[in-house]
Design an enzyme around this catalytic site. Structure first.
Site, PDB file in Angstrom:
ATOM      1  N   GLY A  12      20.336-130.803  31.573  1.00  0.00           N
ATOM      2  CA  GLY A  12      20.729-132.157  31.771  1.00  0.00           C
ATOM      3  C   GLY A  12      22.084-132.498  32.637  1.00  0.00           C
ATOM      4  N   THR A  13      22.251-131.409  33.384  1.00  0.00           N
ATOM      5  CA  THR A  13      23.535-131.570  34.345  1.00  0.00           C
ATOM      6  C   THR A  13      23.381-132.514  35.540  1.00  0.00           C
ATOM      7  OG1 THR A  13      22.719-129.603  35.762  1.00  0.00           O
ATOM      8  CG2 THR A  13      24.013-129.145  33.950  1.00  0.00           C
ATOM      9  N   LEU A  94       3.297-135.123  36.218  1.00  0.00           N
ATOM     10  CA  LEU A  94       3.209-136.332  35.848  1.00  0.00           C
ATOM     11  C   LEU A  94       1.462-136.842  36.024  1.00  0.00           C
ATOM     12  CD1 LEU A  94       6.099-138.234  37.550  1.00  0.00           C
ATOM     13  CD2 LEU A  94       5.849-137.508  35.233  1.00  0.00           C
ATOM     14  N   ASN A 108      12.476-137.169  42.792  1.00  0.00           N
ATOM     15  CA  ASN A 108      12.732-135.981  42.150  1.00  0.00           C
ATOM     16  C   ASN A 108      13.822-134.918  42.835  1.00  0.00           C
ATOM     17  OD1 ASN A 108      11.857-133.424  40.582  1.00  0.00           O
ATOM     18  ND2 ASN A 108      11.047-132.661  42.320  1.00  0.00           N
ATOM     19  N   HIS A 110      14.770-131.315  43.775  1.00  0.00           N
ATOM     20  CA  HIS A 110      14.187-129.647  43.741  1.00  0.00           C
ATOM     21  C   HIS A 110      15.209-128.717  44.413  1.00  0.00           C
ATOM     22  CE1 HIS A 110      11.353-126.670  43.770  1.00  0.00           C
ATOM     23  NE2 HIS A 110      11.658-126.451  44.885  1.00  0.00           N
ATOM     24  N   GLU A 148       1.326-137.487  44.765  1.00  0.00           N
ATOM     25  CA  GLU A 148       0.355-136.734  43.521  1.00  0.00           C
ATOM     26  C   GLU A 148       0.263-135.216  44.083  1.00  0.00           C
ATOM     27  OE1 GLU A 148      -2.462-140.793  43.561  1.00  0.00           O
ATOM     28  OE2 GLU A 148      -3.475-138.566  43.178  1.00  0.00           O
ATOM     29  N   ASP A 151       6.017-131.282  45.060  1.00  0.00           N
ATOM     30  CA  ASP A 151       7.163-131.333  45.738  1.00  0.00           C
ATOM     31  C   ASP A 151       6.705-131.556  47.178  1.00  0.00           C
ATOM     32  OD1 ASP A 151       8.139-128.208  44.002  1.00  0.00           O
ATOM     33  OD2 ASP A 151       8.395-130.448  43.662  1.00  0.00           O
ATOM     34  N   GLU A 179      27.208-128.039  44.350  1.00  0.00           N
ATOM     35  CA  GLU A 179      27.276-128.268  45.751  1.00  0.00           C
ATOM     36  C   GLU A 179      26.276-129.235  46.317  1.00  0.00           C
ATOM     37  OE1 GLU A 179      29.605-123.945  46.904  1.00  0.00           O
ATOM     38  OE2 GLU A 179      28.155-124.999  48.291  1.00  0.00           O
ATOM     39  N   GLU A 181      22.610-130.553  44.371  1.00  0.00           N
ATOM     40  CA  GLU A 181      21.980-131.504  43.380  1.00  0.00           C
ATOM     41  C   GLU A 181      22.893-132.614  42.916  1.00  0.00           C
ATOM     42  OE1 GLU A 181      19.455-129.336  40.464  1.00  0.00           O
ATOM     43  OE2 GLU A 181      19.739-127.832  41.805  1.00  0.00           O
TER      44      GLU A 181
HETATM   45  C1  GRF Z   1      17.952-126.867  37.566  1.00  0.00           C
HETATM   46  O1  GRF Z   1      16.824-125.536  37.774  1.00  0.00           O
HETATM   47  C2  GRF Z   1      17.758-127.643  38.186  1.00  0.00           C
HETATM   48  O2  GRF Z   1      18.054-126.913  39.725  1.00  0.00           O
HETATM   49  C3  GRF Z   1      16.477-128.208  38.529  1.00  0.00           C
HETATM   50  O3  GRF Z   1      16.116-128.447  37.154  1.00  0.00           O
HETATM   51  C4  GRF Z   1      16.916-127.488  36.519  1.00  0.00           C
HETATM   52  C5  GRF Z   1      17.589-127.914  35.388  1.00  0.00           C
HETATM   53  O4  GRF Z   1      18.547-129.008  35.839  1.00  0.00           O
HETATM   54  N1  GRF Z   1      16.653-129.497  39.243  1.00  0.00           N
HETATM   55  P1  GRF Z   1      19.270-129.967  34.730  1.00  0.00           P
HETATM   56  O5  GRF Z   1      20.603-129.089  34.477  1.00  0.00           O
HETATM   57  O6  GRF Z   1      18.631-129.987  33.349  1.00  0.00           O
HETATM   58  O7  GRF Z   1      19.692-131.158  35.375  1.00  0.00           O
END
Ligand code: GRF
Length: 208
Positions: A12-13, A94, A108, A110, A148, A151, A179, A181
């Site tokens: 969940g970062t 989904l 999303n 990625h 659908e 990515d 840096e 996401e």
């Molecule tokens: C990580 O690999 C991130 O790069 C991708 O999803 C994974 C978990 O991210 N987006 P998070 O810490 O759960 O947000």
């Protein structure tokens, strides 16, 4: 006020970056109305709880079959009446019904510069392992609308990150998260919340 529902599976970062953005004012006109996880032990659920955000867990193993799960997931989303659904490390495919119902309202994050290192089988550390194996000098992250495919939806924003000597997949993943996401996902949500993103013929246009 943009009603945002965030789907999570892990640490969940990225969810935390959105929570912090709303709290600190870099994301305006936005409310996170619900967090949905497919994984009961996802730390992302703890982050939602600490932020006072309603959360539900819709785990495949709790349902008879995929159809039942898909229906439960759709109900959990519809109940929250979101304007935008954010997939933040969500590892569930989904249901097409959900994608069609929320066309151009699902985004999303990625952890690569699409079209590199994406598609079926490219998620989490696997993405960074592939980037290191290929020897790319630059990688990064992409925010895109969900269609659908896997990515394959229209790209909203990308941010590049350098690959450094001695990088392991874990080190590179952390740098891409820090840096790229955690920067572009909140930024895109803020743009959408303020009407600055449009999609036409599969292309995204950003306005000032
Ligand atoms: C990580 O690999 C991130 O790069 C991708 O999803 C994974 C978990 O991210 N987006 P998070 O810490 O759960 O947000």
């Amino acid at each position: 006020m943009l009603r945002v529902l965030v789907c999570v599976s892990g640490g969940g970062t990225n969810l935390q970056a959105i929570i912090d953005g709303v709290e600190q004012g870099s994301i305006i006109n936005t409310e996170i109305v619900r967090v949905v996880s497919n994984n009961k032990s996802a730390y992302a659920l703890e982050r939602a709880k600490q932020a006072g955000i309603p959360a539900v867990c819709i785990a495949p193993r709790d349902y008879e079959d995929r159809e039942e799960f898909n229906a439960a997931l759709l109900r959990a989303v519809d109940e929250a009446q979101p304007d935008l659904i954010v997939l933040a490390g969500f590892l569930v495919v989904l249901p097409k019904q959900l994608i069609r119902k929320y066309e151009n309202r699902i985004i999303n994050i990625h952890p690569s510069l699409i079209p590199s290192f994406c598609g079926t089988g490219y998620y989490g550390l696997k993405v960074h392992e592939a980037a290191l194996a290929r020897g790319v000098r630059i990688t990064g992250a992409t925010v895109h609308f969900v269609d659908e495919g896997t990515d394959t939806g229209p790209i909203i924003m990308q941010k590049a990150v350098t690959v450094q000597e001695g990088d392991t997949p874990e080190i590179l993943q952390r740098r891409v998260m820090e840096e790229a996401e955690w920067v572009i996902l909140p930024w895109c949500i803020n743009l959408i919340a303020n009407g600055q993103v449009t999609v036409s013929d599969g292309r995204v246009y950003l306005s000032e």
